[in-house]
Enzyme design. Structure first.
Site: not given
Length: 744
Positions: A242-246
């Site tokens: 995942s993208d960071w916080g997605a």
């Protein structure tokens, strides 16, 4: 050889299953989420290491503390600063893409990283998108042709390229929640081809899911994107991170092909795929097999990277900051420079005729490596244009530098961190430590954006007041010089992850200064450093315009070599430069900066496709770029090959007096199509270097897929029988040769 590879893969799969059978649920869950800000959990008892990741596309990012967004403070993490992906794409050279991938992979491995979060290949839909400088092109064919060698270059160093952001990550505003409504045809023809090429042709080991939603579903929780398309249709068996916080929902993320959850928070056990997932499994709400599938994909990547298994001792060590890397970066920077205009052959300058050179503009002396969001790095060095000019000319030429325009200073601090702020729903309560605040998220995001815009308005007043004196000094100095070079453009206060540009105009009142300088110096050389198009209302007055994207640590040296003719510019635009923003389709529909839901009503008509359809003349078209020499095209022949392939043969000749490289572009234009199709689309290109007076026969084969469109009802690409016009030219508007190909 294929049989041996299959046997080896089968053996690896057996080893993977053995490891999975030995892992406890806690150990498996530790492997599928962040244990630090940039590492996953390890299982030491079984020899399974953590996966160490790092940004970014322009170099390996500086190290941070494990649980805070504060640099570690070491001086061992300075690295080579690579050209941005927008600069790389301007070379139209797959070999340069391979070299830059190799440099990035070698330096990531040299820094002990397992996965480098690059390259970024999202289609440039809107010139205002804050991360456009990280992306390659508005055209899927060009992006696909460059991402494949880039990925191969990275991964030959036993480092995983993590291709991002999957998919259609076209704006920064409201980036966690924005919901993009996209029809399947647009998705498959524009926004997915480069990712498909990265997977199927490049063999990418990992893919990063995007922040945004597509048609109501978060990309990192989308069964359509991750299960049906990526895994099912493309056969991807690597790791999805995942993208960071997605990641937002435990069940949705667990039950789709999202393998690793990362975030900006330090509450690692509270990640959606951490304790909440374990709790759901213990309650019988989610099957443990969902975790096994994720671990299986992670272990498979680890074997490929030689992180585990018998080949562990053979893993490459990598290197960083080598002279060879700097030389490759210089070559790419040289090829990335784009000569947009050169009336009366003002360029190149003859250094022998210059005793005094006046250089005006903040970007002449500006360093860009330390900004832009996650693309920021700690560069070993960065040669700015001013240094490049001075180093080239030496001490016998007087080089006078003037700032020209005012740029408000924004000193870096760690009590207010962009990484946390950029996720919009976060609030800092401790230095470097973002904490969750789920209350009134939308209102908080809007308030943050309002505060940013208010600060911009305040800065405008400061800029205007200080510019009066700076303008006068610059204009006066320009009158008394053998040559005057203006170096302006954008910087990472403008081009950055986390927010979009509010307009396409040059910041800091640069247009006013350029206009005033052109009044006193008709021979003014206007040059720019930036990451995305700007309006140039004075462009008819200017005789020479040179554009450079953020071209890396050797920018200044490449800049000087182009200015003085040691290098003949060969870069061409990988995106359209509109005359004004209101000409863009996004000014009418779904402009970057909108919140909530946006409909990509333009469909296929992105970039040059839209300008062609509406007969709008851009300032500089897709594929445009001048040289210090001239090229002629002749003798196009078309021949049907096996199946429905078409082979093109033609001749290109250097008719000028300098050695130079020409980028030949091939567009396909359906005649009487059965469905709505763009006027023409790029389907192939070639870059050839020729000495003066020399010619070369060029052969290019168009495949059946180059004539196809995506049929939503059949859910496959179709190449209809009929006539197609084949256009060969120096840009999408400068067509030199035409022919007709008939598909049976």
């Amino acid at each position: 050889m294929k049989t041996d590879a299959k046997k080896s893969q089968k053996k690896t799969e057996k080893e993977i299953e053995k490891l999975i059978s030995k892992l406890t649920l806690d150990e498996k869950i530790a492997m599928i989420h962040g244990a630090t800000l940039f590492k996953t959990g390890a299982v030491d008892r079984l020899g399974i290491p953590a996966i160490s990741t790092s940004d970014g596309p322009m170099g390996v990012r500086a190290d941070f503390m494990d649980d805070r967004w504060i640099p570690s403070g070491n001086n061992d993490d300075q690295v080579s600063y690579l050209p941005s992906n927008s600069a790389l794409a301007s070379t139209w050279n797959p070999y340069r893409a391979y070299e830059m991938g190799h440099v990035l992979g070698a330096e990531a491995r040299g820094r002990g990283k397992d996965m480098i979060l690059a390259p970024g290949i999202n289609i440039k839909r809107d010139p205002l998108c804050g991360r456009n400088f990280e992306y390659m092109s508005e055209d899927p064919k060009l992006a696909a042709s460059l991402v494949v060698p880039f990925v191969k270059g990275v991964q030959e160093n036993d480092v995983a390229a993590c291709v991002k952001h999957f998919a259609a990550n076209v704006q920064e505003t409201d980036r966690l929640m924005v919901d993009e409504e996209i029809d399947d045809r647009t998705l498959y023809e524009l926004y997915l081809p480069a990712f498909k090429a990265a997977v199927q042709d490049g063999g990418a080991y990992s893919i990063m899911g995007a922040y945004n939603k597509i048609n109501g579903y978060h990309c990192c929780e989308s069964k359509n994107l991750l299960d049906l398309i990526l895994r099912g249709e493309w056969g991807f068996d690597g790791t999805v991170i995942s993208d960071w916080g997605a990641v937002h929902n435990t069940k949705e993320a667990a039950e789709c092909s999202m393998d690793i959850e990362m975030s900006v928070f330090a509450d690692f056990d509270d990640y959606k795929m951490a304790d909440p997932l374990k709790e759901a499994i213990m309650k019988g709400e989610i099957s443990e097999e969902t975790v096994n599938a994720k671990v299986r994909n992670i272990l498979r990547m680890m074997y490929r990277l030689k992180m585990i298994g018998k080949q562990k001792e053979e893993r490459k060590a990598g290197v960083y900051n080598t002279p060879e890397h700097r030389e490759m970066i210089l070559r790419t920077a040289e090829e990335s420079m784009i000569l947009l205009k050169n009336d009366n052959q003002i360029l190149p300058l003859n250094p022998a005729g210059i005793k005094k050179l006046v250089v005006i503009g903040q970007n002449a002396a500006k360093i860009h490596s330390d900004g832009g969001g996650s693309a920021e790095i700690k560069a070993l060095y960065e040669v700015c244009p001013l240094m490049g000019l001075k180093a080239y000319l030496g001490g016998n030429v007087e080089v006078q530098y003037l700032k020209g325009y005012h740029v408000p200073e924004k000193p870096k601090t760690f009590d207010h961190n962009w990484q946390a702020d950029s996720l919009d729903d976060l609030k800092n309560t401790d230095i470097g430590m973002p904490t969750r605040d789920e209350v009134n998220e939308t209102e908080m995001r809007r308030k943050s954006e309002e505060e940013r815009l208010a600060q911009i308005e305040k800065e405008k007043t400061e800029i205007h007041e200080k510019n009066q004196k700076l303008f006068a000094q610059a204009v006066e100095a320009a009158k008394d010089a053998d040559a005057v070079i203006f170096v302006g453009g954008l910087n990472h206060d403008i081009d950055s992850e986390g927010f979009d540009r509010s307009n396409m105009t040059l910041p800091y009142e640069q247009d006013l200064l350029i206009d005033a300088l052109l009044d006193v110096r008709k021979d003014l050389i206007v040059t720019f450093v930036g990451g995305s198009p700007v309006e140039m209302p004075w462009r008819q007055k200017a005789s020479a315009i040179l554009w450079s994207y953020y071209a890396g640590m050797e920018t200044g040296n490449a800049f000087a070599k182009v200015i003085f003719g040691d290098v003949n510019p060969s870069g061409k635009l990988a995106e359209t430069f509109p005359g004004k923003y209101t000409d863009c389709v996004t000014a009418k529909n779904g402009q970057s900066g909108l919140w909530g839901k946006i409909r990509l009503e333009e469909g296929l008509y992105c970039g040059y496709r839209y300008f062609d359809k509406e007969h709008i003349a851009p300032a500089f078209c897709f594929g445009h770029g001048l040289s210090y020499t001239e090229f002629s095209y002749s003798g196009l022949t078309l021949k049907a090959e096996k199946g429905r392939d078409v082979k093109l043969n033609f001749t290109v000749k250097n008719t000028g007096k300098r050695i130079g490289s020409e980028i030949i572009q091939v567009y396909v234009a359906p005649i009487a199509p059965k469905v709505d199709r763009p006027n023409k689309e790029l389907k192939a290109y070639a870059k050839v270097e020729l000495a003066p007076g020399k010619s070369r026969k060029v052969s290019i084969t168009l495949k059946q897929e180059d004539f196809a469109y995506f049929d939503e009802h059949l859910h496959e690409f179709i190449a209809d029988a009929g006539d197609y016009e084949i256009l060969v030219g120096a840009s999408c508007q400068d067509i030199r040769l035409k022919g007709i190909a008939a598909l049976a």
